[in-house]
Motif scaffolding. Structure first.
Motif, PDB file in Angstrom:
ATOM      1  N   LEU A  94       0.764  -1.186  -0.160  1.00 25.64           N
ATOM      2  CA  LEU A  94       0.058  -0.089  -0.008  1.00 25.64           C
ATOM      3  C   LEU A  94       0.852   1.203   0.071  1.00 25.64           C
ATOM      4  CD1 LEU A  94      -1.434   1.035   3.550  1.00 25.64           C
ATOM      5  CD2 LEU A  94       0.325  -0.955   3.264  1.00 25.64           C
ATOM      6  N   ALA A  95       0.338   2.329  -0.411  1.00 22.26           N
ATOM      7  CA  ALA A  95       0.741   3.747  -0.206  1.00 22.26           C
ATOM      8  C   ALA A  95      -0.267   4.512   0.562  1.00 22.26           C
ATOM      9  CB  ALA A  95       1.210   4.136  -1.689  1.00 22.26           C
ATOM     10  N   VAL A  96       0.156   5.490   1.198  1.00 20.54           N
ATOM     11  CA  VAL A  96      -0.679   6.373   1.824  1.00 20.54           C
ATOM     12  C   VAL A  96      -0.333   7.848   1.464  1.00 20.54           C
ATOM     13  CG1 VAL A  96      -1.494   7.296   3.887  1.00 20.54           C
ATOM     14  CG2 VAL A  96      -1.255   5.020   3.634  1.00 20.54           C
ATOM     15  N   GLU A  97      -1.496   8.348   1.074  1.00 23.39           N
ATOM     16  CA  GLU A  97      -1.331  10.186   0.685  1.00 23.39           C
ATOM     17  C   GLU A  97      -1.999  10.882   1.786  1.00 23.39           C
ATOM     18  OE1 GLU A  97      -2.001  10.856  -3.116  1.00 23.39           O
ATOM     19  OE2 GLU A  97      -0.563   9.591  -4.307  1.00 23.39           O
ATOM     20  N   PHE A  98      -1.435  11.782   2.198  1.00 26.93           N
ATOM     21  CA  PHE A  98      -2.206  12.451   3.518  1.00 26.93           C
ATOM     22  C   PHE A  98      -2.188  13.859   3.144  1.00 26.93           C
ATOM     23  CE2 PHE A  98      -2.771  14.493   7.755  1.00 26.93           C
ATOM     24  CZ  PHE A  98      -3.433  13.441   8.085  1.00 26.93           C
ATOM     25  N   SER A  99      -3.109  14.604   3.466  1.00 30.57           N
ATOM     26  CA  SER A  99      -3.394  15.995   3.070  1.00 30.57           C
ATOM     27  C   SER A  99      -4.337  16.688   4.331  1.00 30.57           C
ATOM     28  CB  SER A  99      -4.000  16.474   1.629  1.00 30.57           C
ATOM     29  OG  SER A  99      -5.418  15.981   1.579  1.00 30.57           O
ATOM     30  N   GLY A 100      -4.071  18.101   4.421  1.00 31.18           N
ATOM     31  CA  GLY A 100      -4.523  18.730   5.481  1.00 31.18           C
ATOM     32  C   GLY A 100      -3.884  18.688   6.765  1.00 31.18           C
ATOM     33  N   LEU A 101      -4.119  19.659   7.584  1.00 31.09           N
ATOM     34  CA  LEU A 101      -3.511  19.732   9.012  1.00 31.09           C
ATOM     35  C   LEU A 101      -4.560  20.059   9.835  1.00 31.09           C
ATOM     36  CD1 LEU A 101      -0.152  21.627   7.964  1.00 31.09           C
ATOM     37  CD2 LEU A 101      -0.323  19.469   8.396  1.00 31.09           C
ATOM     38  N   GLY A 102      -4.192  19.710  11.051  1.00 25.32           N
ATOM     39  CA  GLY A 102      -5.102  20.084  12.359  1.00 25.32           C
ATOM     40  C   GLY A 102      -5.300  18.725  13.110  1.00 25.32           C
ATOM     41  N   SER A 103      -6.208  18.731  14.051  1.00 17.01           N
ATOM     42  CA  SER A 103      -6.325  17.689  15.037  1.00 17.01           C
ATOM     43  C   SER A 103      -5.080  17.002  15.854  1.00 17.01           C
ATOM     44  CB  SER A 103      -7.321  16.556  14.395  1.00 17.01           C
ATOM     45  OG  SER A 103      -8.467  17.222  13.792  1.00 17.01           O
ATOM     46  N   GLY A 104      -4.295  17.973  15.891  1.00 16.43           N
ATOM     47  CA  GLY A 104      -2.976  17.522  16.468  1.00 16.43           C
ATOM     48  C   GLY A 104      -2.135  16.884  15.444  1.00 16.43           C
ATOM     49  N   ILE A 105      -2.524  17.025  14.261  1.00 12.01           N
ATOM     50  CA  ILE A 105      -1.356  16.542  13.012  1.00 12.01           C
ATOM     51  C   ILE A 105      -1.015  17.723  12.729  1.00 12.01           C
ATOM     52  CG2 ILE A 105      -1.194  15.123  11.106  1.00 12.01           C
ATOM     53  CD1 ILE A 105      -2.072  13.466  13.481  1.00 12.01           C
ATOM     54  N   ASP A 106       0.382  18.131  12.596  1.00 11.76           N
ATOM     55  CA  ASP A 106       0.908  19.291  12.017  1.00 11.76           C
ATOM     56  C   ASP A 106       1.991  18.885  11.077  1.00 11.76           C
ATOM     57  OD1 ASP A 106       2.967  18.139  13.774  1.00 11.76           O
ATOM     58  OD2 ASP A 106       3.071  20.001  14.974  1.00 11.76           O
ATOM     59  N   ASN A 107       2.139  17.568  10.581  1.00  7.62           N
ATOM     60  CA  ASN A 107       2.937  17.369   9.631  1.00  7.62           C
ATOM     61  C   ASN A 107       2.318  16.081   8.820  1.00  7.62           C
ATOM     62  OD1 ASN A 107       5.188  15.172   8.940  1.00  7.62           O
ATOM     63  ND2 ASN A 107       6.397  17.045   9.458  1.00  7.62           N
ATOM     64  N   THR A 108       2.353  16.175   7.468  1.00  5.66           N
ATOM     65  CA  THR A 108       1.539  15.518   6.818  1.00  5.66           C
ATOM     66  C   THR A 108       2.462  13.970   6.648  1.00  5.66           C
ATOM     67  OG1 THR A 108       2.664  16.031   4.755  1.00  5.66           O
ATOM     68  CG2 THR A 108       0.698  17.087   5.119  1.00  5.66           C
ATOM     69  N   HIS A 109       3.588  13.945   6.577  1.00  6.73           N
ATOM     70  CA  HIS A 109       4.282  12.606   6.900  1.00  6.73           C
ATOM     71  C   HIS A 109       3.828  11.823   8.271  1.00  6.73           C
ATOM     72  CE1 HIS A 109       7.641   9.837   6.282  1.00  6.73           C
ATOM     73  NE2 HIS A 109       7.749  10.141   7.527  1.00  6.73           N
ATOM     74  N   PHE A 110       3.820  12.454   9.226  1.00  7.30           N
ATOM     75  CA  PHE A 110       3.484  12.022  10.528  1.00  7.30           C
ATOM     76  C   PHE A 110       1.949  11.325  10.337  1.00  7.30           C
ATOM     77  CE2 PHE A 110       1.191  12.494  14.689  1.00  7.30           C
ATOM     78  CZ  PHE A 110       1.982  11.410  15.736  1.00  7.30           C
ATOM     79  N   GLY A 111       1.044  12.311   9.727  1.00  6.91           N
ATOM     80  CA  GLY A 111      -0.267  11.896   9.367  1.00  6.91           C
ATOM     81  C   GLY A 111      -0.269  10.451   8.711  1.00  6.91           C
ATOM     82  N   ALA A 112       0.357  10.510   7.755  1.00  7.62           N
ATOM     83  CA  ALA A 112       0.559   9.397   6.749  1.00  7.62           C
ATOM     84  C   ALA A 112       1.084   8.215   7.419  1.00  7.62           C
ATOM     85  CB  ALA A 112       1.439   9.616   5.287  1.00  7.62           C
ATOM     86  N   LEU A 113       2.052   8.349   8.347  1.00  6.77           N
ATOM     87  CA  LEU A 113       2.572   6.975   8.981  1.00  6.77           C
ATOM     88  C   LEU A 113       1.325   6.441   9.974  1.00  6.77           C
ATOM     89  CD1 LEU A 113       5.300   5.668   9.380  1.00  6.77           C
ATOM     90  CD2 LEU A 113       5.573   7.281  11.391  1.00  6.77           C
TER      91      LEU A 113
END
Length: 739
Positions: A94-113
């Motif tokens: 799989l691959a994950v693409e993440f967009s948007g910030l907020g809800s304690g997620i201030d880094n898209t790489h961290f969100g995708a992880l």
């Protein structure tokens, strides 16, 4: 398969409205626009159809779940709760693409992880099997977007962006994405024109993106028919039978479409390096029978459909680094407008540009304009109906549309008859009147010759009377005056008085506004001072010579950018250039190169040390519709020749007498260095080729050894027109060829 899914279609910004209409026609329900996206609802069949048929979307996202999220943990839990076993095998990728910030997620790489961890943990087996991460070609591509405290979790059914149709493996320097090109064609009305049997031409087609997209529309080909790998290919929810039916239907439509009489679609590209890549793209798209691509300059663009049908001219002229400076672009757009007026009456035209202010200089009124974004660059699509009543001259575009130039009138007043002397001659001194009489005599004689030969720029007076040591040149409706420094034996006060007498006589005698008299002091000198900048007005005047347009600057430099005495040589080069590889050394503003290109040179190369004059050269070429196919090389000519390994059929060399630029390792002296210069240049001359050599050093003597190595003929007398017959020492010229 009646399940109804929420669907997001992403697209480039500014395509939302068009995509909304397209998606609705393909079955998307309850659709509405969002920024760079369209949202609606559809069953799986419609989602597949959107993947196959959307010409405008980037991605087709099937929403699996929406859920509120406050922090990274709630994000993780919301993703893990999905039954991932319905979508991906435990040992899948799989691959994950993440967009948007907020809800304690201030880094898209961290969100995708966090999203990846949730999916992997949900599928991990007791035996230790778990999905792997594969960014380039995964079994499943997951997308999560945070939007105002809500997570939108989706599957990407498209895989790679839908603009990547698969036919364009090679591209030019500034390519348009395929879906943006399709949007431009739709806005320009091509689908309707194509259905009515209209033609399409692109005068600057690059590798053919507009052509292929137009061909697919005309042939009813699904834009993604040839794509083999999809985001849903290894998705466990994929229904192969449903997809196969839709794909077979699309293939059948394409077969029917391609069996029809082909649409007339033609592309023209100046750069020979792009011709084969463009043809390869057309072949990969399966449209070789419909689309033809030719090498051709804008200067010669003229669509000639088989059945004389009208249609659409569409193009994306350069508006940045691809051609050069702003002035070059200005003249390119002006020339594009000229070609449309001259060759495309009755057609529609669509010009896509990131420099809409240049579009205003085309001399046509756009009846519609659309805003687009090309990546991060705001652009405009200008639509024109090429009709006589739409024409606006570039100079008068802000004035009354009713003003028109007389038929055949050319800027610069070619061969004009200057107004008679005004009734102010009595104010002239005796000397001033004597000078005026000589001007009038020369004007009567040379004016007839100039009108007969179509010459708009010529030398009227060149120190005919020693006490009036100046040169007077006519440039259309302007007068360029250069004062020679008087000999030291002349009383400076008398010299100044005569200078003022002459300046008083010139406007009266020639009937011109004194504001159109450009005055310079010119000393007889060596070195490079003739190239030094004298002012900074930056005003360029367009003049004509032998069917080409050239730019002169009467104010900023001692020389104007056009050596009038070389007019016969330039016209000779134009006559002899057809099909030849032309090399212009010490090219200055490349006026001889423009003539060579006009004469049909196969390729041209122009070399000069000055960036200023090469920029000027680029403007001259662009003004005539010639592109970067004409090579401009900055460098020391001697060093460049020593390294060059090209072969040329026609070479022109007109070096300065001296050059002591700081960028040279040594001072160039034409008398001392001409033997080495000519030997280096003759080594590059193709069999049967001709080299023309000239210079204006009055004491110059051609080395005797040159005549023993090459066939040499002096042609100085043949290279002087009547306006320089009084000064036969203005230059000397030779013709060289192999023995």
């Amino acid at each position: 398969m009646s399940d109804r899914y929420e669907i997001f279609l992403t697209c480039p910004k500014s395509l939302e409205g068009l995509l909304l209409d397209e998606a609705g026609s393909l079955g998307l329900e309850d659709a509405r626009e969002q920024t760079a996206a369209v949202r609606g609802f559809a069953d799986l069949e419609t989602a597949y159809r959107l993947c196959l048929w959307s010409r405008l979307a980037n991605r087709v996202l099937l929403v699996l779940k929406r859920f509120p999220t406050q922090d990274a943990e709630s994000l993780y839990q919301g993703v893990r709760e999905v039954d991932w076993a319905d979508h991906l095998e435990p040992d899948g990728s799989l691959a994950v693409e993440f967009s948007g910030l907020g809800s304690g997620i201030d880094n898209t790489h961290f969100g995708a992880l966090k999203v990846k961890d949730a999916i992997v943990d949900a599928l991990r087996t007791a035996e230790g099997l778990r999905p792997s991460v594969e960014k380039l070609d995964p079994d499943l591509r997951v997308h999560l977007r945070l939007e105002r405290g809500e997570a939108i979790l989706s599957l990407d059914l498209s895989g790679h962006s839908l603009h990547q149709r698969g036919y364009r493996l090679q591209q030019g320097a500034a390519p348009l994405k395929e879906n943006l090109a399709a949007a431009i064609l739709i806005r320009a009305g091509w689908p309707k024109l194509a259905a009515e049997g209209g033609a399409l031409a692109d005068p600057m087609c690059g590798v053919g993106t507009f052509l292929v997209e137009a061909g697919m529309i005309a042939a009813d080909m699904a834009p993604n028919l040839k794509r083999e790998k999809w985001g849903f290919s290894n998705w466990l929810g994929h229904v192969p039978a449903l997809w196969s039916r839709l794909h077979e239907e699309a293939e059948a439509r394409a077969r029917i479409g391609l069996a029809r009489t082909p649409a007339w679609i033609r592309g023209y590209e100046a750069d020979p390096r792009l011709i084969q890549p463009g043809r390869n793209n057309i072949e990969r798209a399966g449209l070789s029978a419909w689309i033809k691509l030719y090498q051709g300059e804008l200067a010669t663009f003229e669509p000639r459909p088989d059945q004389n049908q009208k249609g659409l001219v569409v193009c994306n002229p350069p508006y940045g680094e691809r051609l050069g400076d702003e002035a070059s672009l200005l003249y390119l757009y002006q020339h594009l407008g000229e070609r449309l007026r001259q060759a495309c009456l009755g057609w529609q035209a669509a010009v896509f540009t990131g420099a809409p202010e240049l579009g205003k200089r085309m001399g046509l009124r756009s009846h519609k304009q659309y805003a687009f974004w090309n990546g991060a660059l705001p652009c405009k699509l200008l639509l024109f109906k090429v009709q006589l009543e739409q024409f606006v001259t570039g100079e008068r575009r802000e004035r009354d549309a009713g003003e028109r130039e007389a038929p055949g009138e050319e800027q610069g007043g070619q061969g004009r008859e200057p107004k008679p002397a005004v009734a102010q001659a009595a104010r002239l001194t005796e000397g001033g009147q004597m000078f005026a009489n000589r001007l009038q005599k020369n004007l009567r004689q040379l004016g007839k010759w100039a009108r007969r030969e179509g010459v708009s720029c010529y030398r009227l007076y060149d120190a005919d009377m020693p006490e009036y040591a100046l040169a007077v040149d006519l440039y259309g409706d302007w007068v360029h005056v250069q004062e020679y420094a008087p000999p030291r034996s002349i009383d400076p006060e008398k010299a100044q008085a005569r200078w003022l007498d002459a300046l008083a006589a010139i406007p009266q005698t020639l009937g011109v506004d004194p504001a159109r008299v450009a005055i310079k002091r010119r000393e007889r000198q060596s070195g490079t001072r003739q190239y030094e900048r004298q002012g900074a007005q930056g005003q360029f005047l367009e003049v004509r010579e032998g069917g080409v347009k050239l730019l002169v600057n009467l104010t900023d430099y001692l020389d104007t950018g056009l050596f009038l005495d070389h007019r016969p040589m330039r016209l000779r080069i134009q006559r002899e250039a057809a099909g030849k590889r032309f090399l212009n050394l010490f090219c200055y503003t490349a006026t001889a190169t423009v003539h060579a290109a006009k004469g049909g040179a196969r390729a041209t190369t122009s070399v000069d040390l000055s960036k200023t004059y090469l920029d000027w050269a680029r403007r001259n070429l662009a003004l005539n519709g010639f592109s970067d196919k004409q090579r401009l090389e900055q460098g020391d000519v001697m060093a460049w020749l020593a390294e060059d390994r090209g072969e040329y059929d026609l070479i022109f060399i007109d070096p300065p007498t001296f050059s002591n630029s700081k960028r040279l390792d040594d001072v160039f002296d034409v008398q001392r260095d001409h033997v080495r210069l000519l030997d280096l240049a003759m080594a590059r001359l193709a069999p049967g080729g001709v080299l023309y050599f000239s210079n204006n050093f009055r004491k110059f003597q051609l080395d005797e050894g040159i005549s023993t190595r090459y066939a040499v003929a002096e042609i100085s007398a043949e290279t002087l027109d009547p306006d320089f017959a009084r000064n036969p020492r203005i230059h000397r010229a030779w013709r060289l060829s192999a023995v």
